[in-house]
Motif scaffolding. Structure first.
Motif, PDB file in Angstrom:
ATOM      1  N   ILE A 165       0.836  -1.199   0.000  1.00 28.77           N
ATOM      2  CA  ILE A 165       0.000   0.000   0.000  1.00 28.77           C
ATOM      3  C   ILE A 165       0.873   1.252   0.000  1.00 28.77           C
ATOM      4  O   ILE A 165       0.600   2.222  -0.724  1.00 28.77           O
ATOM      5  N   ARG A 166       1.937   1.241   0.816  1.00 27.69           N
ATOM      6  CA  ARG A 166       2.856   2.376   0.846  1.00 27.69           C
ATOM      7  C   ARG A 166       3.522   2.592  -0.520  1.00 27.69           C
ATOM      8  O   ARG A 166       3.817   3.721  -0.909  1.00 27.69           O
ATOM      9  N   LYS A 167       3.746   1.508  -1.239  1.00 24.52           N
ATOM     10  CA  LYS A 167       4.379   1.625  -2.545  1.00 24.52           C
ATOM     11  C   LYS A 167       3.461   2.343  -3.531  1.00 24.52           C
ATOM     12  O   LYS A 167       3.917   3.132  -4.358  1.00 24.52           O
ATOM     13  N   TYR A 168       2.154   2.063  -3.453  1.00 28.08           N
ATOM     14  CA  TYR A 168       1.192   2.693  -4.357  1.00 28.08           C
ATOM     15  C   TYR A 168       0.880   4.128  -3.919  1.00 28.08           C
ATOM     16  O   TYR A 168       0.752   5.023  -4.756  1.00 28.08           O
ATOM     17  N   ILE A 169       0.709   4.345  -2.626  1.00 28.01           N
ATOM     18  CA  ILE A 169       0.310   5.661  -2.111  1.00 28.01           C
ATOM     19  C   ILE A 169       1.467   6.255  -1.325  1.00 28.01           C
ATOM     20  O   ILE A 169       1.739   5.850  -0.189  1.00 28.01           O
ATOM     21  N   CYS A 249      -5.935   0.572  -2.862  1.00 30.15           N
ATOM     22  CA  CYS A 249      -5.386   1.930  -2.942  1.00 30.15           C
ATOM     23  C   CYS A 249      -6.341   2.860  -3.683  1.00 30.15           C
ATOM     24  O   CYS A 249      -6.460   4.039  -3.339  1.00 30.15           O
ATOM     25  N   SER A 250      -7.025   2.337  -4.691  1.00 31.76           N
ATOM     26  CA  SER A 250      -8.024   3.142  -5.393  1.00 31.76           C
ATOM     27  C   SER A 250      -9.146   3.554  -4.448  1.00 31.76           C
ATOM     28  O   SER A 250      -9.621   4.697  -4.477  1.00 31.76           O
ATOM     29  N   TRP A 251      -9.580   2.633  -3.591  1.00 27.54           N
ATOM     30  CA  TRP A 251     -10.634   2.949  -2.627  1.00 27.54           C
ATOM     31  C   TRP A 251     -10.141   3.909  -1.559  1.00 27.54           C
ATOM     32  O   TRP A 251     -10.900   4.760  -1.085  1.00 27.54           O
ATOM     33  N   LEU A 252      -8.887   3.778  -1.124  1.00 32.13           N
ATOM     34  CA  LEU A 252      -8.345   4.715  -0.142  1.00 32.13           C
ATOM     35  C   LEU A 252      -8.360   6.139  -0.685  1.00 32.13           C
ATOM     36  O   LEU A 252      -8.659   7.091   0.047  1.00 32.13           O
ATOM     37  N   LEU A 253      -8.046   6.296  -1.959  1.00 31.29           N
ATOM     38  CA  LEU A 253      -8.064   7.618  -2.580  1.00 31.29           C
ATOM     39  C   LEU A 253      -9.482   8.167  -2.716  1.00 31.29           C
ATOM     40  O   LEU A 253      -9.660   9.369  -2.899  1.00 31.29           O
ATOM     41  N   MET A 254     -10.483   7.290  -2.646  1.00 28.79           N
ATOM     42  CA  MET A 254     -11.874   7.733  -2.667  1.00 28.79           C
ATOM     43  C   MET A 254     -12.370   8.147  -1.280  1.00 28.79           C
ATOM     44  O   MET A 254     -13.467   8.691  -1.154  1.00 28.79           O
ATOM     45  N   GLY A 255     -11.599   7.845  -0.248  1.00 25.13           N
ATOM     46  CA  GLY A 255     -12.018   8.165   1.110  1.00 25.13           C
ATOM     47  C   GLY A 255     -12.515   6.978   1.894  1.00 25.13           C
ATOM     48  O   GLY A 255     -13.036   7.140   3.002  1.00 25.13           O
ATOM     49  N   LYS A 256     -12.360   5.760   1.353  1.00 27.13           N
ATOM     50  CA  LYS A 256     -12.808   4.573   2.071  1.00 27.13           C
ATOM     51  C   LYS A 256     -11.795   4.171   3.137  1.00 27.13           C
ATOM     52  O   LYS A 256     -10.647   4.648   3.157  1.00 27.13           O
ATOM     53  N   LEU A 257     -12.218   3.268   4.017  1.00 30.96           N
ATOM     54  CA  LEU A 257     -11.370   2.755   5.088  1.00 30.96           C
ATOM     55  C   LEU A 257     -11.012   1.307   4.784  1.00 30.96           C
ATOM     56  O   LEU A 257     -11.813   0.560   4.219  1.00 30.96           O
ATOM     57  N   VAL A 258      -9.818   0.910   5.176  1.00 31.31           N
ATOM     58  CA  VAL A 258      -9.313  -0.434   4.893  1.00 31.31           C
ATOM     59  C   VAL A 258      -8.825  -1.063   6.189  1.00 31.31           C
ATOM     60  O   VAL A 258      -8.203  -0.393   7.021  1.00 31.31           O
TER      61      VAL A 258
END
Length: 504
Positions: A165-169, A249-258
């Motif tokens: 995840i850190r690699k993508y974001i 990562c796409s969902w994190l950028l939308m404001g979702k929680l993981v």
């Protein structure tokens, strides 16, 4: 009343069993006895005395990398004299290390892959992490395959998954919060979100749900999902499980929680809408016309899979008038040798299809594929020849089974398979009225469901016109500059559309 009384007595007895003396013994022998006692005298407990130093190492050799133990600890401290724990801490080159005087923390550290370092006469000990790496390497996604886009998937290591995840974001606002769950088997759970985008109320709500869990242990994220979703009695999932880091990562950028669980290769994402279970990550990687066509195809396949066989049963049982005359004659001839009513015929064939699918999934890959294909052909042909079913029903059931595989999400695909059976039964007893009753029941049930407090039928109920641009249809990416209202993000826009237009 009796259950509550029993539970209260259990909590009292459990509270009494806790040893109040929780400090680390300063004597080496007392520490050894207490360490072994707390770990039930397990066979993998080892103690190592470092000659000439007064230092004793306690650890579980099944969790420790023995090469690192000799290289990073024993070689660093042997043939030296230490006067305090701080001197040992300065000498060690291990990255993850700390000290404590609490025995419970010592035991928990030992079963997490730490070596315990005690200096004779000191009331504190050092625990240093040198756990062995026994997880599998990164591989391609097995259940959520795609042609265009990244092919890598999560594995069972929490640290590896977080590094993906850190690699993508590469955003400093990416927040990772670690929470420990379990009374018998403590499991590390990570709550991940982007601080500048995610809604803080949702973050607090999800954190509270996770911390309130009181269970022996969590072995997989699918178990945790059932404990934190809004309505655990509903057949429909309110949170999604995925193995794809690019999707997360796409969902994190939308404001979702993981939420990620140590030991699980699946990540939990929320909040989720019903339509998102029928969307693939590949939809974002192809042209919007093709993505829209595929989404419409999946929605049509959903309706076909649930209601097609039920429509056949209702038409043959109550509503012959809806069947075209040109089809009525061959249909009657096909059913002339079948001694069962349409409802039993349909349930029999659906049961056979599910039996073949389940057996093929449990067998080895090559054998399972052979059983699925050969078994379907042989049983289908034999059923028609024996007069158990008609040719037309074979086609209908096969189409319904094929349509259920178009659902990208495995959990939702299983639900589609299950829903066919009650709809068929309703159609066999009340015809089209039964089908409509089943459809209305499902719709009303979905209207009542929520995901982390957000209605699952968004953006259609309640209506959010701005989110229709990426729902059943997918407009070009230049039109989807705003984040979905579903997540109630702190920052509503992915980019400034006016500034992008000027640059274009």
């Amino acid at each position: 009343m009796f259950f509550k009384k029993k539970l209260t007595n259990y909590k009292k007895e459990k509270g009494k069993s806790v040893d109040e003396d929780n400090t680390v013994p300063t004597n080496r022998e007392e520490m050894s006895n207490e360490f072994r006692k707390r770990l039930q005298h397990s066979a993998d407990i080892l103690e190592t005395d470092v000659a000439g130093t007064g230092i004793t190492l306690f650890y579980l050799h099944t969790l420790i990398d023995m090469n690192l133990l000799h290289k990073d600890i024993i070689e660093q401290i042997k043939n030296q004299s230490f006067h305090s724990i701080e001197n040992i801490m300065e000498q060690l080159s291990v990255a993850i290390k700390d000290k404590t005087n609490q025995l419970d923390k010592v035991i928990q550290s030992a079963i997490s892959g730490h070596v315990i370092i005690q200096l004779e006469g000191e009331s504190e000990v050092i625990f240093a992490r040198i756990a062995s790496n026994t997880g599998r390497t990164l591989s391609a996604a097995m259940n959520e395959t795609q042609v265009i886009g990244p092919q890598i998937a999560f594995n069972e290591s929490l640290s590896t998954n977080l590094s993906l995840i850190r690699k993508y974001i590469t955003d400093p606002n990416l927040s990772i919060e670690n929470i420990q769950i379990g009374t018998q088997s403590t499991t590390s759970v990570s709550l991940v979100h982007i601080h500048a985008i995610a809604n803080q109320q949702m973050v607090d709500l999800l954190r509270e749900r996770i911390k309130k869990i009181n269970i022996d242990g969590i072995l997989d994220s699918s178990v945790l999902l059932q404990l934190i979703e809004d309505n655990s009695l509903s057949i429909f999932p309110q949170m999604v499980l995925t193995e794809r880091p690019d999707r997360i990562c796409s969902w994190l950028l939308m404001g979702k929680l993981v939420v990620l669980v140590d030991g699980s290769s699946l990540a939990i994402a929320c909040p989720q809408s019903f339509l998102e279970f029928f969307q693939s990550m590949e939809d974002n990687n192809i042209h919007w016309q093709v993505a829209t066509f595929l989404r419409l195809l999946r929605m049509f396949a959903l309706i076909l899979s649930i209601f097609f066989t039920a429509f056949y049963v209702a038409a043959l049982t109550f509503h012959y008038e809806v069947i075209p005359q040109t089809l009525l004659i061959p249909l009657s001839e096909s059913r002339a040798r079948v001694p069962f009513p349409p409802i039993l015929e349909a349930l029999f064939m659906e049961f056979i299809i599910e039996l073949l699918r389940e057996s093929a999934a449990r067998l080895p890959t090559k054998v399972g594929q052979t059983i699925g294909i050969v078994g379907g052909i042989v049983i289908g042909t034999a059923s028609v020849d024996a007069g158990f079913t008609s040719n037309i029903l074979i086609i209908i059931v096969a189409l319904g089974a094929l349509a259920s595989f178009t659902t990208p999400n495995y959990s939702m695909g299983n639900i589609v398979r299950v829903l066919r059976f009650p709809i068929i039964i309703l159609a066999g007893f009340w015809g089209f009225y039964g089908i409509m009753f089943g459809f209305c029941f499902i719709l009303i049930h979905l209207l009542r469901q929520s995901s982390l407090g957000v209605p699952v039928l968004l953006p259609f109920y309640p209506p959010r016109l701005a989110d229709w641009k990426d729902s059943v249809i997918r407009l070009p990416l230049t039109f989807t500059y705003n984040r979905p209202k579903q997540t109630r993000p702190e920052d509503d826009y992915k980019y400034d559309p006016l500034d992008a237009k000027e640059k274009e």
